[in-house]
Structure formats: structure tokens, C-alpha cells
Design a protein around this motif. Structure first.
Motif, PDB file in Angstrom:
ATOM      1  N   VAL A 187      -1.534  30.699  20.379  1.00 53.65           N
ATOM      2  CA  VAL A 187      -0.685  30.260  19.453  1.00 53.65           C
ATOM      3  C   VAL A 187      -1.517  29.214  18.792  1.00 53.65           C
ATOM      4  O   VAL A 187      -1.915  28.227  19.090  1.00 53.65           O
ATOM      5  CB  VAL A 187       0.572  29.881  20.073  1.00 53.65           C
ATOM      6  N   ILE A 188      -1.557  29.378  17.519  1.00 53.70           N
ATOM      7  CA  ILE A 188      -1.983  28.358  16.681  1.00 53.70           C
ATOM      8  C   ILE A 188      -1.012  27.912  15.451  1.00 53.70           C
ATOM      9  O   ILE A 188      -0.241  28.564  15.227  1.00 53.70           O
ATOM     10  CB  ILE A 188      -3.265  29.043  15.698  1.00 53.70           C
ATOM     11  N   PRO A 189      -1.392  26.762  14.718  1.00 50.57           N
ATOM     12  CA  PRO A 189      -0.410  26.277  13.744  1.00 50.57           C
ATOM     13  C   PRO A 189      -0.292  27.201  12.581  1.00 50.57           C
ATOM     14  O   PRO A 189      -1.386  27.935  12.107  1.00 50.57           O
ATOM     15  CB  PRO A 189      -1.365  25.046  13.279  1.00 50.57           C
ATOM     16  N   HIS A 190       0.837  27.166  11.985  1.00 52.76           N
ATOM     17  CA  HIS A 190       0.715  27.951  10.633  1.00 52.76           C
ATOM     18  C   HIS A 190      -0.189  27.367   9.606  1.00 52.76           C
ATOM     19  O   HIS A 190      -0.383  28.148   8.836  1.00 52.76           O
ATOM     20  CB  HIS A 190       2.385  27.871  10.129  1.00 52.76           C
ATOM     21  N   ALA A 191      -0.250  26.103   9.598  1.00 56.30           N
ATOM     22  CA  ALA A 191      -1.301  25.454   8.496  1.00 56.30           C
ATOM     23  C   ALA A 191      -2.258  24.908   9.128  1.00 56.30           C
ATOM     24  O   ALA A 191      -2.468  24.369  10.289  1.00 56.30           O
ATOM     25  CB  ALA A 191      -0.551  24.378   7.702  1.00 56.30           C
ATOM     26  N   ARG A 192      -3.603  24.931   8.466  1.00 54.19           N
ATOM     27  CA  ARG A 192      -4.780  24.564   9.077  1.00 54.19           C
ATOM     28  C   ARG A 192      -4.618  23.149   9.654  1.00 54.19           C
ATOM     29  O   ARG A 192      -5.355  22.721  10.740  1.00 54.19           O
ATOM     30  CB  ARG A 192      -6.050  24.768   7.988  1.00 54.19           C
ATOM     31  N   ALA A 193      -4.068  22.308   8.887  1.00 57.42           N
ATOM     32  CA  ALA A 193      -4.148  20.873   9.290  1.00 57.42           C
ATOM     33  C   ALA A 193      -2.967  20.507  10.169  1.00 57.42           C
ATOM     34  O   ALA A 193      -2.829  19.313  10.606  1.00 57.42           O
ATOM     35  CB  ALA A 193      -4.319  20.002   8.051  1.00 57.42           C
ATOM     36  N   GLY A 194      -2.280  21.534  10.460  1.00 57.27           N
ATOM     37  CA  GLY A 194      -0.681  21.361  11.146  1.00 57.27           C
ATOM     38  C   GLY A 194      -0.964  21.302  12.725  1.00 57.27           C
ATOM     39  O   GLY A 194      -2.013  21.527  13.191  1.00 57.27           O
ATOM     40  N   THR A 195       0.194  21.277  13.472  1.00 56.17           N
ATOM     41  CA  THR A 195       0.096  21.350  14.694  1.00 56.17           C
ATOM     42  C   THR A 195       1.187  22.549  15.439  1.00 56.17           C
ATOM     43  O   THR A 195       1.979  22.978  14.378  1.00 56.17           O
ATOM     44  CB  THR A 195       0.467  20.061  15.558  1.00 56.17           C
ATOM     45  N   VAL A 196       1.036  23.101  16.274  1.00 53.10           N
ATOM     46  CA  VAL A 196       2.138  24.127  16.827  1.00 53.10           C
ATOM     47  C   VAL A 196       3.412  23.263  17.048  1.00 53.10           C
ATOM     48  O   VAL A 196       3.423  22.525  17.484  1.00 53.10           O
ATOM     49  CB  VAL A 196       1.536  24.697  18.034  1.00 53.10           C
ATOM     50  N   VAL A 197       4.244  24.166  16.370  1.00 52.95           N
ATOM     51  CA  VAL A 197       5.744  23.274  16.554  1.00 52.95           C
ATOM     52  C   VAL A 197       6.305  23.720  17.900  1.00 52.95           C
ATOM     53  O   VAL A 197       6.228  24.684  18.597  1.00 52.95           O
ATOM     54  CB  VAL A 197       6.732  24.160  15.347  1.00 52.95           C
ATOM     55  N   ALA A 198       6.853  22.505  18.365  1.00 51.76           N
ATOM     56  CA  ALA A 198       7.537  22.684  19.642  1.00 51.76           C
ATOM     57  C   ALA A 198       8.921  23.808  19.383  1.00 51.76           C
ATOM     58  O   ALA A 198       9.484  23.994  18.370  1.00 51.76           O
ATOM     59  CB  ALA A 198       8.229  21.225  19.956  1.00 51.76           C
ATOM     60  N   SER A 199       9.081  24.342  20.618  1.00 51.65           N
ATOM     61  CA  SER A 199      10.143  25.584  21.038  1.00 51.65           C
ATOM     62  C   SER A 199      11.289  25.358  22.045  1.00 51.65           C
ATOM     63  O   SER A 199      10.666  24.902  23.087  1.00 51.65           O
ATOM     64  CB  SER A 199       9.473  26.800  20.903  1.00 51.65           C
ATOM     65  N   PRO A 200      12.210  25.681  21.817  1.00 54.05           N
ATOM     66  CA  PRO A 200      13.223  25.501  22.895  1.00 54.05           C
ATOM     67  C   PRO A 200      12.733  26.528  24.159  1.00 54.05           C
ATOM     68  O   PRO A 200      13.447  26.464  25.253  1.00 54.05           O
ATOM     69  CB  PRO A 200      14.613  25.949  22.239  1.00 54.05           C
ATOM     70  N   LEU A 201      11.998  27.471  23.481  1.00 56.99           N
ATOM     71  CA  LEU A 201      11.905  28.610  24.567  1.00 56.99           C
ATOM     72  C   LEU A 201      10.820  28.048  25.870  1.00 56.99           C
ATOM     73  O   LEU A 201      10.710  28.588  26.594  1.00 56.99           O
ATOM     74  CB  LEU A 201      10.912  29.673  23.776  1.00 56.99           C
ATOM     75  N   CYS A 202      10.049  26.866  25.167  1.00 59.27           N
ATOM     76  CA  CYS A 202       9.342  26.187  26.128  1.00 59.27           C
ATOM     77  C   CYS A 202       9.675  24.880  26.726  1.00 59.27           C
ATOM     78  O   CYS A 202       9.143  23.906  26.787  1.00 59.27           O
ATOM     79  CB  CYS A 202       7.824  25.980  25.765  1.00 59.27           C
ATOM     80  N   GLY A 203      11.166  24.613  26.685  1.00 57.65           N
ATOM     81  CA  GLY A 203      11.507  23.454  26.961  1.00 57.65           C
ATOM     82  C   GLY A 203      11.503  22.414  25.927  1.00 57.65           C
ATOM     83  O   GLY A 203      11.535  21.033  26.592  1.00 57.65           O
ATOM     84  N   GLY A 204      11.428  22.549  24.875  1.00 58.53           N
ATOM     85  CA  GLY A 204      10.866  21.665  23.802  1.00 58.53           C
ATOM     86  C   GLY A 204       9.730  21.182  23.511  1.00 58.53           C
ATOM     87  O   GLY A 204       9.177  20.363  22.946  1.00 58.53           O
TER      88      GLY A 204
END
Length: 226
Positions: A165-182
Motif C-alpha cells: 500500500v502506497i500514498p496517493h501522492a508522491r510526497a504524502g503518507t499512507v492514510v490511517a484506516s479504521p480497518l487497521c485499528g486506526g
């Protein structure tokens, strides 16, 4: 002094033969160079097939719609892992809409749409991925020593597609998800069987394998084609 007659027809014939010989020589040279080039191409293909087969599956996954990271993404897909297991030659690229196959999936993620590198979940998460490697279903995915085959009710020789899983933007980070407990998700594992898709999601910074923490697995969801 005696004059000698010149046979002009023979002279013209000799010049014609020399011209023909020159043309044939050029054609032979071209054919020779083409044969060398073809052999090099065949050797390169054989090397890709026999020594770098996993890269072929990764590149196919990268190249479909949704792969927007240009040459860098292609290089990452080609390099990937040295794992000897490769996708089967008749593997079908995973694409399309799939509905939830059980209540747990319906309640947590809903339907899923696979579009190249993107996985869109009905409940809102959109995972942008890139090929990681192909794993055997008999491999353990965490320190709990539980194999993919056991978790997904699959044959031991089934092939599991692992995607990072990679960021949507090159300089960004992967967004936290409730599917992984935040926490941010890190790896998606997919098993595609005809009209069925099983998806496992692992937390960020997880190296899927027997050394991964037992709690690295965020969840398992099951889908069927609409």
C-alpha cells in the motif's frame, strides 16, 4: 597493328553480375544482422522468463489503469523480490466489481472494486497499491505460523498476490484506516479464484512472513463477482 574487337555485351553482362552480387551481399548482411538481433531478443526473453519471471507478474499488475508513478513505478515493479514463485502464465488480471460474500465483509468494508493499482472499498477506503511479490499459499504470514492456505481455505500451491500500500501522492503518507485499528495499512494479500476474491490487510511496516507479529493482520474479507 591489328585492332581487337571489344565484346560490349559481355562487358555489360559482367557489370550486371557484379551489381547483382553486390545487392545479394547487402541482403545477406541485413539478414545476418536481423538474425543476431532476433537471437539477442530471444535470449533476453528467455532470461526474463527463466530468471526474472516474478517481475513479469509484477509489471502486468503495475501497467493496468491506476499505475500512475511512471518509470519509477515500472522499475520498482521489475525489481521487486527475488522470490522464485511466479504468476501462472494464464493468470487473469484482477479487475471489476465484487460484492461482499459474507456478513462480516458486508458490515466492515462492503463491496470492492479493483481497478489496476487501486482497490476501492464501499465503506470509503481507497487503497493505492503496487506489486510486491507472489507468495505460496503454504507460506506462513506471521509469527503465529498460520499459513495463507489455512486462513483462506486454499490449496497449498495456490498463488497469493502481495501488494504494498502506497500514498496517493508522491510526497504524502499512507492514510490511517479504521480497518487497521486506526493505523496505516501496509500490505494487501489477494487470492483470486474465478468469481471469488479473498483479501487480507496487514498493518504498515509489516514484512509478511513467519517473522511478522501475530497482530500484524488487520482483517480478512471475502468477495464474489457481481
Amino acid at each position: 597493328m591489328t585492332a581487337t574487337a571489344v565484346d560490349r555485351s559481355r562487358s555489360r553482362s559482367n557489370r550486371g553480375l557484379k551489381g547483382l552480387a553486390g545487392a545479394l551481399g547487402f541482403v545477406c548482411l541485413v539478414l545476418f544482422l536481423m538474425a543476431i538481433e532476433q537471437k539477442q531478443a530471444m535470449d533476453a526473453w528467455a532470461m526474463l522468463r527463466d530468471e526474472a519471471a516474478p517481475a513479469a507478474g509484477r509489471i502486468v499488475g503495475w501497467a493496468v489503469d491506476g499505475a500512475v508513478d511512471g518509470v519509477d513505478g515500472l522499475k520498482s515493479a521489475a525489481e521487486g523480490s527475488d522470490d522464485p514463485l511466479a504468476a501462472t502464465p494464464n493468470a487473469v488480471v484482477l479487475a471489476g466489481e465484487f460484492r461482499a460474500a459474507d456478513d462480516a465483509t458486508r458490515e466492515t468494508v462492503g463491496a470492492a472494486t479493483f481497478t489496476g493499482a487501486l482497490i476501492r472499498l464501499e465503506q470509503g477506503d481507497v487503497l493505492r497499491t503496487r506489486p510486491l511479490r507472489i507468495a505460496g499459499a503454504d507460506e506462513a504470514y506471521s509469527a503465529a505460523r498460520k499459513a495463507f492456505a489455512t486462513e483462506l481455505d486454499a490449496r497449498p500451491n495456490a498463488q497469493i498476490e502481495l501488494r504494498q500500500v502506497i500514498p496517493h501522492a508522491r510526497a504524502g503518507t499512507v492514510v490511517a484506516s479504521p480497518l487497521c485499528g486506526g493505523e496505516a495499512p501496509g500490505v494487501v494479500a489477494l487470492l483470486h479464484r474465478r468469481d471469488r476474491v479473498d483479501m487480507m490487510l496487514f498493518r504498515g511496516r509489516t514484512i509478511v512472513g513467519p517473522d511478522a507479529p501475530a497482530d500484524a493482520l488487520c482483517g480478512v474479507w471475502r468477495f464474489r463477482a457481481r
